[in-house]
Design an enzyme around this catalytic site. Structure first.
Site, PDB file in Angstrom:
ATOM      1  N   SER A 146       0.835  -1.204   0.000  1.00  0.00           N
ATOM      2  CA  SER A 146       0.000   0.000   0.000  1.00  0.00           C
ATOM      3  C   SER A 146       0.864   1.247   0.000  1.00  0.00           C
ATOM      4  O   SER A 146       1.995   1.236   0.473  1.00  0.00           O
ATOM      5  CB  SER A 146      -0.885   0.029   1.241  1.00  0.00           C
TER       6      SER A 146
HETATM    7  N1  SAH Z   1       0.675  -5.102   4.429  1.00  0.00           N
HETATM    8  C1  SAH Z   1       1.179  -5.570   3.175  1.00  0.00           C
HETATM    9  C2  SAH Z   1       0.167  -5.391   2.075  1.00  0.00           C
HETATM   10  C3  SAH Z   1       0.091  -6.598   1.209  1.00  0.00           C
HETATM   11  S1  SAH Z   1      -1.244  -6.627   0.085  1.00  0.00           S
HETATM   12  C4  SAH Z   1       2.513  -4.953   2.840  1.00  0.00           C
HETATM   13  O1  SAH Z   1       2.999  -4.090   3.581  1.00  0.00           O
HETATM   14  O2  SAH Z   1       3.101  -5.340   1.842  1.00  0.00           O
HETATM   15  C5  SAH Z   1      -2.414  -7.601   0.956  1.00  0.00           C
HETATM   16  C6  SAH Z   1      -2.042  -9.006   1.249  1.00  0.00           C
HETATM   17  O3  SAH Z   1      -3.184  -9.629   1.826  1.00  0.00           O
HETATM   18  C7  SAH Z   1      -1.682  -9.870   0.055  1.00  0.00           C
HETATM   19  O4  SAH Z   1      -0.383 -10.347   0.223  1.00  0.00           O
HETATM   20  C8  SAH Z   1      -2.703 -10.983   0.060  1.00  0.00           C
HETATM   21  O5  SAH Z   1      -2.187 -12.239  -0.333  1.00  0.00           O
HETATM   22  C9  SAH Z   1      -3.122 -10.993   1.506  1.00  0.00           C
HETATM   23  N2  SAH Z   1      -4.399 -11.625   1.785  1.00  0.00           N
HETATM   24  C10 SAH Z   1      -5.568 -11.547   1.109  1.00  0.00           C
HETATM   25  N3  SAH Z   1      -6.500 -12.300   1.716  1.00  0.00           N
HETATM   26  C11 SAH Z   1      -5.916 -12.854   2.818  1.00  0.00           C
HETATM   27  C12 SAH Z   1      -6.351 -13.749   3.836  1.00  0.00           C
HETATM   28  N4  SAH Z   1      -7.568 -14.236   3.890  1.00  0.00           N
HETATM   29  N5  SAH Z   1      -5.456 -14.087   4.790  1.00  0.00           N
HETATM   30  C13 SAH Z   1      -4.179 -13.617   4.782  1.00  0.00           C
HETATM   31  N6  SAH Z   1      -3.718 -12.804   3.839  1.00  0.00           N
HETATM   32  C14 SAH Z   1      -4.560 -12.406   2.865  1.00  0.00           C
END
Ligand code: SAH
Length: 296
Positions: free
Chosen positions: A143
């Protein structure tokens, strides 16, 4: 302390790793490759003792390792001359965040300290401190800094320098926000459903020796029962509704922040748990990757 007319410089975190614990006590970033509903061991004893001794706000031991890791990675992985290991680059990012209205000094200090460029692909490192989201592989994104700051500010609710006892993050992704959270809480659990991202972030975060952060490979829609309840829950992926497990695992007095689908887009939803129930409010429009169930 959030005086909008007199912005203060980010607070320094002066302690070095050595002052907090001898090298022999250092523990790697623990990892549990298990479904989120499964068993997890508590935070390593070494981490607990360090956290217990650390003054409020100084919970990430590795001021020095973060810096060293930044230098090493920058030497090997960033194009010469970018100088991303410089504090100044992050200071400029934090100044921009202030200009955009971020007021929480804890959030700003934490983002000042975490070397965001190490969490993205080398080819994108020179954009790491711009206010933009970036791809991290497998169709997922890190993000943009202003959204990270806003979500975390909402989660903290202006509580001041006292760290949150327990935080749950859903969506570790590249691990950037998890590293920021480790500076804001005593104990942080971060769940990721995609194994390759879990593995990659685990490797990077291990090199940073962040002892109060536990990474879990699992379905974050189930929260993470073994360490519940949480004083703060933040999701980096947005679903149609808030999974019931998150509400169940939120402590009384706790705050949950997550993107939720609204109309054709998403909005940030804040839920505060009180003695008598849940208070929900909706905030700005956002665009997060979808929340999906199961692991892969
Ligand atoms: N906080 C992260 C943002 C990653 S994007 C950063 O700093 O990079 C969001 C992430 O949520 C993705 O990697 C995706 O695979 C994960 N995601 C989506 N649904 C999920 C779930 N049910 N449980 C765990 N992770 C999930």
């Amino acid at each position: 302390m959030n005086d909008s007319t007199k912005p203060r410089p980010p607070r320094a975190f002066p302690l070095s790793l050595e002052r907090l614990a001898p090298a022999a006590q250092r523990a790697p970033v623990p990892s549990r490759q298990e479904p989120a509903g499964g068993r997890a061991t508590p935070v390593a004893a070494a981490a607990r003792s360090v956290v217990a001794k650390a003054p409020a706000g100084v919970l990430l031991r590795p001021q020095r390792p973060l810096h060293e890791a930044a230098q090493d990675r920058a030497r090997h992985a960033t194009p010469a001359g970018i100088g991303l290991d410089s504090e100044l680059v992050r200071q400029r990012m934090v100044q921009k965040l202030r200009a955009l209205g971020v007021r929480d000094e804890q959030v700003l200090s934490a983002m000042q300290r975490v070397p965001r460029h190490l969490f993205v692909d080398t080819a994108l490192a020179n954009q790491a401190y711009e206010d933009t989201s970036l791809p991290i592989g497998l169709q997922q994104t890190i993000s943009k800094p202003s959204v990270v700051a806003r979500m975390l500010e909402l989660m903290l609710g202006g509580r001041g320098p006292q760290p949150l006892p327990r935080i749950l993050e859903i969506g570790t992704g590249c691990g950037y926000q998890a590293a920021v959270l480790a500076l804001l809480g005593r104990q942080v659990i971060s769940v990721e459903r995609l194994k390759p991202l879990h593995d990659k972030s685990r490797e990077l975060l291990r090199s940073m020796r962040i002892d109060n952060l536990r990474l879990v490979w699992g379905d974050g829609m189930l929260g993470h029962g073994p360490n519940a309840p949480y004083d703060g829950i933040v999701s980096a992926a947005g679903g149609e509704a808030l999974p019931p497990a998150w509400l169940e695992q939120l402590a009384v007095g706790g705050r949950l922040v997550a993107p939720v689908v609204r109309g054709g887009g998403q909005v940030i939803v804040l839920v505060q748990r009180t003695e008598t129930g849940f208070v929900r409010s909706e905030h700005e429009a956002v665009h997060f990757v979808p929340l999906k169930s199961g692991t892969t």
